[in-house]
Design a protein around this motif. Structure first.
Motif, PDB file in Angstrom:
ATOM      1  N   ASN A   2       0.844  -1.187   0.000  1.00 19.53           N
ATOM      2  CA  ASN A   2       0.000   0.000   0.000  1.00 19.53           C
ATOM      3  C   ASN A   2       0.889   1.251   0.000  1.00 19.53           C
ATOM      4  OD1 ASN A   2      -1.585   2.225   0.875  1.00 19.53           O
ATOM      5  ND2 ASN A   2      -3.078   0.825   1.767  1.00 19.53           N
ATOM      6  N   ILE A   3       0.862   1.989  -1.093  1.00 17.87           N
ATOM      7  CA  ILE A   3       1.721   3.173  -1.236  1.00 17.87           C
ATOM      8  C   ILE A   3       1.415   4.223  -0.182  1.00 17.87           C
ATOM      9  CG2 ILE A   3       2.364   5.066  -2.799  1.00 17.87           C
ATOM     10  CD1 ILE A   3       3.409   2.300  -3.646  1.00 17.87           C
ATOM     11  N   LEU A   4       0.138   4.422   0.145  1.00 20.22           N
ATOM     12  CA  LEU A   4      -0.230   5.412   1.152  1.00 20.22           C
ATOM     13  C   LEU A   4       0.345   5.046   2.517  1.00 20.22           C
ATOM     14  CD1 LEU A   4      -1.688   7.976   1.984  1.00 20.22           C
ATOM     15  CD2 LEU A   4      -3.769   6.613   2.285  1.00 20.22           C
ATOM     16  N   THR A   5       0.271   3.766   2.869  1.00 23.79           N
ATOM     17  CA  THR A   5       0.828   3.318   4.147  1.00 23.79           C
ATOM     18  C   THR A   5       2.344   3.507   4.170  1.00 23.79           C
ATOM     19  OG1 THR A   5      -0.955   1.715   4.371  1.00 23.79           O
ATOM     20  CG2 THR A   5       0.949   1.400   5.787  1.00 23.79           C
ATOM     21  N   ILE A   6       2.997   3.240   3.052  1.00 29.53           N
ATOM     22  CA  ILE A   6       4.449   3.451   2.953  1.00 29.53           C
ATOM     23  C   ILE A   6       4.776   4.926   3.155  1.00 29.53           C
ATOM     24  CG2 ILE A   6       6.417   3.410   1.359  1.00 29.53           C
ATOM     25  CD1 ILE A   6       5.136   0.837   0.161  1.00 29.53           C
ATOM     26  N   LEU A   7       4.036   5.798   2.496  1.00 28.18           N
ATOM     27  CA  LEU A   7       4.272   7.245   2.656  1.00 28.18           C
ATOM     28  C   LEU A   7       4.037   7.689   4.093  1.00 28.18           C
ATOM     29  CD1 LEU A   7       2.633   8.618  -0.612  1.00 28.18           C
ATOM     30  CD2 LEU A   7       5.068   8.745   0.011  1.00 28.18           C
ATOM     31  N   LEU A   8       2.967   7.196   4.713  1.00 32.70           N
ATOM     32  CA  LEU A   8       2.677   7.575   6.099  1.00 32.70           C
ATOM     33  C   LEU A   8       3.729   7.027   7.069  1.00 32.70           C
ATOM     34  CD1 LEU A   8      -1.205   7.198   6.168  1.00 32.70           C
ATOM     35  CD2 LEU A   8       0.136   9.328   6.186  1.00 32.70           C
ATOM     36  N   ALA A   9       4.220   5.818   6.818  1.00 34.76           N
ATOM     37  CA  ALA A   9       5.268   5.247   7.662  1.00 34.76           C
ATOM     38  C   ALA A   9       6.548   6.072   7.543  1.00 34.76           C
ATOM     39  CB  ALA A   9       5.528   3.791   7.282  1.00 34.76           C
ATOM     40  N   ALA A  10       6.911   6.448   6.324  1.00 32.39           N
ATOM     41  CA  ALA A  10       8.104   7.276   6.117  1.00 32.39           C
ATOM     42  C   ALA A  10       7.923   8.632   6.785  1.00 32.39           C
ATOM     43  CB  ALA A  10       8.388   7.438   4.630  1.00 32.39           C
ATOM     44  N   LEU A  11       6.752   9.215   6.656  1.00 34.55           N
ATOM     45  CA  LEU A  11       6.477  10.511   7.273  1.00 34.55           C
ATOM     46  C   LEU A  11       6.538  10.419   8.793  1.00 34.55           C
ATOM     47  CD1 LEU A  11       5.688  13.469   6.938  1.00 34.55           C
ATOM     48  CD2 LEU A  11       3.296  12.743   6.911  1.00 34.55           C
ATOM     49  N   VAL A  46      16.651  21.985   1.764  1.00 34.31           N
ATOM     50  CA  VAL A  46      15.740  21.270   0.868  1.00 34.31           C
ATOM     51  C   VAL A  46      16.401  19.967   0.418  1.00 34.31           C
ATOM     52  CG1 VAL A  46      14.558  21.348  -1.359  1.00 34.31           C
ATOM     53  CG2 VAL A  46      14.550  23.358   0.136  1.00 34.31           C
ATOM     54  N   LYS A  47      17.651  20.046   0.020  1.00 29.74           N
ATOM     55  CA  LYS A  47      18.383  18.854  -0.411  1.00 29.74           C
ATOM     56  C   LYS A  47      18.563  17.881   0.754  1.00 29.74           C
ATOM     57  CE  LYS A  47      22.810  17.472  -2.425  1.00 29.74           C
ATOM     58  NZ  LYS A  47      24.108  17.960  -2.916  1.00 29.74           N
ATOM     59  N   LEU A  48      18.970  18.390   1.899  1.00 32.01           N
ATOM     60  CA  LEU A  48      19.230  17.559   3.076  1.00 32.01           C
ATOM     61  C   LEU A  48      17.975  16.800   3.509  1.00 32.01           C
ATOM     62  CD1 LEU A  48      21.456  17.012   5.299  1.00 32.01           C
ATOM     63  CD2 LEU A  48      20.262  18.745   6.607  1.00 32.01           C
ATOM     64  N   TYR A  49      16.888  17.531   3.706  1.00 30.91           N
ATOM     65  CA  TYR A  49      15.653  16.891   4.146  1.00 30.91           C
ATOM     66  C   TYR A  49      15.029  16.048   3.037  1.00 30.91           C
ATOM     67  CZ  TYR A  49      15.767  19.430   8.538  1.00 30.91           C
ATOM     68  OH  TYR A  49      16.127  19.904   9.771  1.00 30.91           O
ATOM     69  N   GLY A  50      15.195  16.471   1.798  1.00 29.32           N
ATOM     70  CA  GLY A  50      14.678  15.692   0.676  1.00 29.32           C
ATOM     71  C   GLY A  50      15.331  14.332   0.581  1.00 29.32           C
ATOM     72  N   ILE A  51      16.650  14.297   0.670  1.00 23.79           N
ATOM     73  CA  ILE A  51      17.369  13.019   0.605  1.00 23.79           C
ATOM     74  C   ILE A  51      17.057  12.168   1.831  1.00 23.79           C
ATOM     75  CG2 ILE A  51      19.655  11.946   0.608  1.00 23.79           C
ATOM     76  CD1 ILE A  51      20.586  14.329  -1.155  1.00 23.79           C
ATOM     77  N   ALA A  52      16.977  12.804   3.003  1.00 30.76           N
ATOM     78  CA  ALA A  52      16.638  12.056   4.221  1.00 30.76           C
ATOM     79  C   ALA A  52      15.250  11.424   4.089  1.00 30.76           C
ATOM     80  CB  ALA A  52      16.697  12.969   5.441  1.00 30.76           C
ATOM     81  N   PHE A  53      14.301  12.160   3.506  1.00 31.02           N
ATOM     82  CA  PHE A  53      12.967  11.595   3.325  1.00 31.02           C
ATOM     83  C   PHE A  53      12.982  10.459   2.304  1.00 31.02           C
ATOM     84  CE2 PHE A  53       8.592  11.423   1.725  1.00 31.02           C
ATOM     85  CZ  PHE A  53       7.945  11.132   2.916  1.00 31.02           C
ATOM     86  N   LEU A  54      13.783  10.593   1.259  1.00 32.14           N
ATOM     87  CA  LEU A  54      13.908   9.494   0.291  1.00 32.14           C
ATOM     88  C   LEU A  54      14.467   8.240   0.953  1.00 32.14           C
ATOM     89  CD1 LEU A  54      15.156  11.338  -2.921  1.00 32.14           C
ATOM     90  CD2 LEU A  54      12.884  10.359  -2.490  1.00 32.14           C
TER      91      LEU A  54
END
Length: 130
Positions: A2-11, A46-54
């Protein structure tokens, strides 16, 4: 998966980092790494948090894949697996690095606690939303 669950878990895991290295342990962590808020603020945020979120997305995706392969495990198993990854793989790996770099024990416990909370947060999302 479930993509939504993956996004919420990462968040959820990403937000743990904001709390952990912000109001909870931010001051102690900065002192132990020898940085000031001004020095840390000079990075491309932006780069730092973007890569960390990835990276968090990658970790959440791998957990989702694992849970999908074993077939909807119960709450306690999801939490055992997610926190077990932190306790059995991530924390010993950073601990080994810290030993050889001769980092302070307090820094290790701050960072190790973060990774435990990070994986617990992701596990909680998967356990609740499956």
């Amino acid at each position: 998966m479930n993509i939504l669950t993956i996004l919420l878990a990462a968040l959820a895991a990403f937000l743990v980092g904001g709390l952990w290295y912000g109001p909870l342990f931010g001051t102690a962590w900065m002192r132990l790494i020898g940085k000031t808020p001004e020095e840390l603020g000079q990075a491309n945020m932006v780069k730092l948090y973007g890569i960390a979120f990835l990276f968090a997305l990658l970790q959440a995706t791998m957990l989702a894949h694992l849970f999908a392969r074993i077939g909807a495990p119960p709450f306690h198993i999801v939490m055992m697996i997610s926190t077990g990854i932190a306790l059995g793989f991530v924390i010993p790996a950073i601990g080994t690095n810290y030993l050889f770099r001769r980092e302070p024990g307090k820094l290790f416990f701050i960072d190790a606690g973060y990774w435990f909370a990070f994986y617990a947060a992701m596990g909680l999302v998967f356990a609740l939303l499956g």
